[in-house]
Scaffold this motif. Structure first.
Motif, short mmCIF file in Angstrom:
data_model
loop_
_atom_site.label_atom_id
_atom_site.label_comp_id
_atom_site.label_asym_id
_atom_site.label_seq_id
_atom_site.Cartn_x
_atom_site.Cartn_y
_atom_site.Cartn_z
N SER A 201 0.83 -1.20 0.00
CA SER A 201 0.00 0.00 0.00
C SER A 201 0.86 1.25 0.00
O SER A 201 0.43 2.31 -0.49
N ALA A 202 2.06 1.16 0.55
CA ALA A 202 2.95 2.31 0.64
C ALA A 202 4.04 2.31 -0.43
O ALA A 202 4.87 3.21 -0.47
N TRP A 203 4.06 1.31 -1.27
CA TRP A 203 5.17 1.12 -2.23
C TRP A 203 4.70 1.36 -3.66
O TRP A 203 3.53 1.12 -3.95
N PRO A 204 5.57 1.87 -4.57
CA PRO A 204 7.01 2.05 -4.40
C PRO A 204 7.37 3.29 -3.58
O PRO A 204 6.73 4.33 -3.70
N ASN A 205 8.38 3.13 -2.76
CA ASN A 205 8.89 4.24 -1.95
C ASN A 205 10.39 4.04 -1.76
O ASN A 205 11.03 3.37 -2.55
N ASP A 206 10.93 4.58 -0.69
CA ASP A 206 12.38 4.52 -0.50
C ASP A 206 12.89 3.18 -0.02
O ASP A 206 14.08 3.02 0.23
N THR A 207 11.99 2.20 0.15
CA THR A 207 12.44 0.89 0.64
C THR A 207 13.06 0.04 -0.46
O THR A 207 13.55 -1.04 -0.20
N GLY A 208 13.06 0.52 -1.68
CA GLY A 208 13.63 -0.24 -2.78
C GLY A 208 12.65 -0.36 -3.93
O GLY A 208 11.44 -0.20 -3.74
N ARG A 209 13.16 -0.65 -5.11
CA ARG A 209 12.33 -0.70 -6.31
C ARG A 209 11.93 -2.10 -6.70
O ARG A 209 11.13 -2.28 -7.62
N VAL A 210 12.48 -3.12 -6.04
CA VAL A 210 12.17 -4.51 -6.39
C VAL A 210 11.71 -5.24 -5.14
O VAL A 210 12.37 -5.20 -4.10
N MET A 211 10.56 -5.91 -5.25
CA MET A 211 10.06 -6.72 -4.15
C MET A 211 9.52 -8.04 -4.70
O MET A 211 9.23 -8.16 -5.89
N ALA A 212 9.38 -9.00 -3.80
CA ALA A 212 8.78 -10.28 -4.15
C ALA A 212 7.65 -10.59 -3.18
O ALA A 212 7.81 -10.43 -1.97
N LEU A 213 6.52 -11.00 -3.73
CA LEU A 213 5.35 -11.37 -2.93
C LEU A 213 5.23 -12.88 -2.99
O LEU A 213 5.01 -13.45 -4.07
N CYS A 214 5.39 -13.55 -1.85
CA CYS A 214 5.48 -15.01 -1.84
C CYS A 214 4.54 -15.62 -0.82
O CYS A 214 4.19 -14.99 0.18
N GLY A 215 4.14 -16.86 -1.06
CA GLY A 215 3.27 -17.56 -0.14
C GLY A 215 2.66 -18.79 -0.78
O GLY A 215 2.81 -19.01 -1.99
N PRO A 216 1.96 -19.60 -0.01
CA PRO A 216 1.39 -20.85 -0.53
C PRO A 216 0.27 -20.62 -1.53
O PRO A 216 -0.28 -19.52 -1.63
N ALA A 217 -0.06 -21.65 -2.27
CA ALA A 217 -1.16 -21.57 -3.24
C ALA A 217 -2.45 -21.19 -2.53
O ALA A 217 -2.74 -21.69 -1.44
N GLY A 218 -3.22 -20.31 -3.17
CA GLY A 218 -4.51 -19.94 -2.65
C GLY A 218 -4.50 -18.93 -1.53
O GLY A 218 -5.54 -18.67 -0.91
N CYS A 219 -3.34 -18.31 -1.24
CA CYS A 219 -3.28 -17.36 -0.13
C CYS A 219 -3.68 -15.95 -0.55
O CYS A 219 -3.81 -15.07 0.31
N GLY A 220 -3.86 -15.70 -1.85
CA GLY A 220 -4.28 -14.39 -2.31
C GLY A 220 -3.16 -13.53 -2.88
O GLY A 220 -3.32 -12.32 -3.05
#
Length: 232
Positions: A40-59
């Motif tokens: 919700s707050a990104w992109p900001n000064d925390t970096g330009r590349v992120m990864a969203l990870c988690g098990p199948a069906g978690c949204g």
């Protein structure tokens, strides 16, 4: 993805795809709050590349779609990302779903493009980038440095919301207590919720706890409360 590819050979992907209509219905809860707040707050000064990870069906894809809609990201998908024209991605946020299926060259270029003004890259996958199999040492070090936003399997609040949405899609009003009953007895994933609602709908009867118990069969018995006065 290669900048050296000729314009005749370059396949152009549409740079806009419809964001799922359910994106606005995402439920923030304990299983996803960290990732939700960070995106919700990104992109900001925390970096330009992120990864969203988690098990199948978690949204994951649902939350990523919400981010993409907000920032106007270019959506790419797995190995298809190699067909995108790098010139059309410069200075733009990019959403890469099923990111672990992209080839090393594509990932390397996308990470580099994300460093430009206006750029950002959100990679979505089940495993963390630290567990992806890559052959390029420079890419390995870059993936190891990516900030990972981990999501967990849906908790009660999320699973209840998913079930309610699936029932609403089929114009079904379940009896009181049905959703709570199902939450305790199905796998904690969006796929499991959709499956049980489909099975209930196929009965063409009012959706009650009795019907839910019948449809779930033996799996429901494992969770049945013992008769009053008896210990489990």
């Amino acid at each position: 993805m290669s900048a050296k590819r000729s314009s005749q050979d370059q396949l152009r992907l549409p740079l806009t795809r419809d964001v799922p209509t359910s994106a606005s219905a995402f439920v923030r809860s304990g299983s996803n709050a960290f990732a939700f707040d960070a995106l919700s707050a990104w992109p900001n000064d925390t970096g330009r590349v992120m990864a969203l990870c988690g098990p199948a069906g978690c949204g994951k894809s649902h939350l990523a779609a919400l981010w993409a809609e907000r920032v106007g990201a270019v959506p790419l998908n797995g190995s298809e990302a190699a067909l995108a024209d790098p010139l059309e991605l410069e200075g733009r946020p990019v959403l890469l779903d099923i990111a672990q299926d992209a080839d090393d060259e594509t990932l390397f270029h996308l990470i580099n493009l994300a460093q430009q003004d206006g750029g950002a890259l959100l990679m979505v996958s089940r495993p963390s980038p630290r567990r992806w199999q890559v052959a390029v040492p420079d890419l390995r070090s870059r993936l190891d440095a990516v900030r990972v936003l981990a999501m967990e399997a849906p908790d009660d609040a999320v699973l209840s919301a998913i079930l309610a949405a699936r029932f609403a899609e089929r114009s079904i009003t379940p009896a009181d207590g049905v959703i709570d009953y199902l939450v305790l007895r199905i796998d904690r994933s969006a796929a499991a919720a959709a499956d049980v609602v489909e099975r209930l709908d196929a009965e063409h009867r009012p959706v009650t706890r009795a019907l839910a118990r019948q449809v779930l069969g033996a799996s429901a018995d494992l969770f049945e409360e013992p008769p009053e006065g008896l210990q489990p």
